[in-house]
Structure formats: C-alpha cells, structure tokens
Design a protein around this motif. Sequence first.
Motif, PDB file in Angstrom:
ATOM      1  N   MET A   2       0.733  -1.199  -0.004  1.00 29.03           N
ATOM      2  CA  MET A   2      -0.127   0.097  -0.023  1.00 29.03           C
ATOM      3  C   MET A   2       0.827   1.145  -0.146  1.00 29.03           C
ATOM      4  O   MET A   2       0.504   2.190  -0.873  1.00 29.03           O
ATOM      5  N   LYS A   3       1.930   1.332   0.908  1.00 25.61           N
ATOM      6  CA  LYS A   3       2.859   2.421   0.855  1.00 25.61           C
ATOM      7  C   LYS A   3       3.540   2.734  -0.501  1.00 25.61           C
ATOM      8  O   LYS A   3       3.349   3.881  -0.843  1.00 25.61           O
ATOM      9  N   ASN A   4       3.956   1.543  -1.131  1.00 25.98           N
ATOM     10  CA  ASN A   4       4.498   1.559  -2.309  1.00 25.98           C
ATOM     11  C   ASN A   4       3.605   2.446  -3.332  1.00 25.98           C
ATOM     12  O   ASN A   4       3.798   3.281  -4.155  1.00 25.98           O
ATOM     13  N   GLN A   5       2.306   1.596  -3.290  1.00 28.90           N
ATOM     14  CA  GLN A   5       1.264   2.395  -4.263  1.00 28.90           C
ATOM     15  C   GLN A   5       0.985   3.690  -3.931  1.00 28.90           C
ATOM     16  O   GLN A   5       0.931   4.550  -4.994  1.00 28.90           O
ATOM     17  N   CYS A   6       1.004   4.247  -2.824  1.00 32.66           N
ATOM     18  CA  CYS A   6       0.677   5.444  -2.542  1.00 32.66           C
ATOM     19  C   CYS A   6       1.536   6.416  -3.060  1.00 32.66           C
ATOM     20  O   CYS A   6       1.500   7.492  -3.538  1.00 32.66           O
ATOM     21  N   GLN A   7       3.110   6.104  -3.027  1.00 32.94           N
ATOM     22  CA  GLN A   7       4.174   6.643  -3.571  1.00 32.94           C
ATOM     23  C   GLN A   7       4.231   6.799  -4.993  1.00 32.94           C
ATOM     24  O   GLN A   7       4.415   8.066  -5.532  1.00 32.94           O
ATOM     25  N   LEU A   8       3.652   5.913  -5.605  1.00 39.54           N
ATOM     26  CA  LEU A   8       3.527   5.886  -7.297  1.00 39.54           C
ATOM     27  C   LEU A   8       2.446   6.826  -7.700  1.00 39.54           C
ATOM     28  O   LEU A   8       2.793   7.575  -8.575  1.00 39.54           O
ATOM     29  N   VAL A   9       1.362   6.672  -6.943  1.00 42.03           N
ATOM     30  CA  VAL A   9       0.282   7.606  -7.164  1.00 42.03           C
ATOM     31  C   VAL A   9       0.644   9.394  -6.820  1.00 42.03           C
ATOM     32  O   VAL A   9       0.482   9.823  -7.708  1.00 42.03           O
ATOM     33  N   LEU A  10       1.335   9.344  -5.859  1.00 35.82           N
ATOM     34  CA  LEU A  10       1.710  10.526  -5.554  1.00 35.82           C
ATOM     35  C   LEU A  10       2.873  11.036  -6.555  1.00 35.82           C
ATOM     36  O   LEU A  10       2.557  12.423  -6.876  1.00 35.82           O
ATOM     37  N   ASN A  11       3.805  10.534  -6.858  1.00 37.95           N
ATOM     38  CA  ASN A  11       4.642  10.731  -7.748  1.00 37.95           C
ATOM     39  C   ASN A  11       4.189  11.181  -9.186  1.00 37.95           C
ATOM     40  O   ASN A  11       4.534  12.191  -9.775  1.00 37.95           O
ATOM     41  N   HIS A  12       3.138  10.589  -9.504  1.00 36.22           N
ATOM     42  CA  HIS A  12       2.383  10.651 -10.730  1.00 36.22           C
ATOM     43  C   HIS A  12       1.593  12.050 -10.769  1.00 36.22           C
ATOM     44  O   HIS A  12       1.650  12.870 -11.567  1.00 36.22           O
ATOM     45  N   ARG A  31      -6.791  -0.176  -6.992  1.00 38.67           N
ATOM     46  CA  ARG A  31      -7.824   0.514  -6.073  1.00 38.67           C
ATOM     47  C   ARG A  31      -7.429   1.708  -5.697  1.00 38.67           C
ATOM     48  O   ARG A  31      -7.104   2.539  -4.612  1.00 38.67           O
ATOM     49  N   LEU A  32      -7.588   2.715  -6.775  1.00 41.27           N
ATOM     50  CA  LEU A  32      -6.994   4.070  -6.809  1.00 41.27           C
ATOM     51  C   LEU A  32      -7.435   4.836  -5.785  1.00 41.27           C
ATOM     52  O   LEU A  32      -7.095   5.657  -5.021  1.00 41.27           O
ATOM     53  N   ALA A  33      -8.999   5.010  -5.670  1.00 39.94           N
ATOM     54  CA  ALA A  33      -9.705   5.545  -4.737  1.00 39.94           C
ATOM     55  C   ALA A  33      -9.396   5.218  -3.199  1.00 39.94           C
ATOM     56  O   ALA A  33      -9.051   6.158  -2.480  1.00 39.94           O
ATOM     57  N   SER A  34      -9.087   4.191  -2.957  1.00 36.01           N
ATOM     58  CA  SER A  34      -8.359   3.684  -1.646  1.00 36.01           C
ATOM     59  C   SER A  34      -7.021   4.448  -1.421  1.00 36.01           C
ATOM     60  O   SER A  34      -6.763   4.842  -0.436  1.00 36.01           O
ATOM     61  N   ARG A  35      -6.449   4.644  -2.545  1.00 35.86           N
ATOM     62  CA  ARG A  35      -4.677   5.093  -2.277  1.00 35.86           C
ATOM     63  C   ARG A  35      -5.002   6.510  -2.219  1.00 35.86           C
ATOM     64  O   ARG A  35      -4.137   7.074  -1.492  1.00 35.86           O
ATOM     65  N   ILE A  36      -5.987   7.104  -2.988  1.00 35.31           N
ATOM     66  CA  ILE A  36      -6.306   8.536  -2.572  1.00 35.31           C
ATOM     67  C   ILE A  36      -6.610   8.767  -1.389  1.00 35.31           C
ATOM     68  O   ILE A  36      -6.190   9.742  -0.705  1.00 35.31           O
TER      69      ILE A  36
END
Length: 93
Positions: A2-12, A31-36
């Motif tokens: 989850m942490k890595n996915q959040c970082q990927l989303v934030l970087n984008h 699960r983009l809505a969850s990561r947001i």
Amino acid sequence: TMKNQCQLVLNHLIGHGYITDLVARNYGVRRLASRIHDLKTIGGVGVQVQTRRDDQGNRYAYYFLSEDARAVEREIRDEGGTWNGRPAMKAAA
C-alpha cells in the motif's frame, strides 16, 4: 504494498498534475480511490476529484492536487527541499 502504491500515485500527481484509474493501472494500482483516501488521511496530501466523461460518455474519476498542495510544493521547490520524501518537481519552462 500500500505504501509503495501511494508513493507511485503521489509521484504521478506531482509529475503530471492528475491521475485516473486507467493511468493508475499502468502502475499496478487497482484501487486508486483507496490510495487517494490513504494519501489524504494518512499523508495529509490535498487531492481533489472531478467526475468526467470520456468520448463514449462513460464517467470516470479525475484526481488532481488541490491548489493548496500545489502552493506548498512550489514553496518547497523554491527552497530546494523535498516534498513527501522526494525532490519537489521543477517548474515547467
């Protein structure tokens, strides 16, 4: 994770200014809505959402950094610092 996915989303978000579910899938984020939600509640990142329609009329969520988040990022960039653990993005020429 989850942490890595959040970082990927934030970087984008930082690099491109927006993210959609289709784009997030290219990073393996299903699960983009969850990561947001995680970025907003755990990371304190200001992300807003708009509902948009594609060329076929299908609705999708368009996530983007809020103006407040962009202002903080610009301020940190101008000071040569980092934002959420990475160098703040450079201003477009």
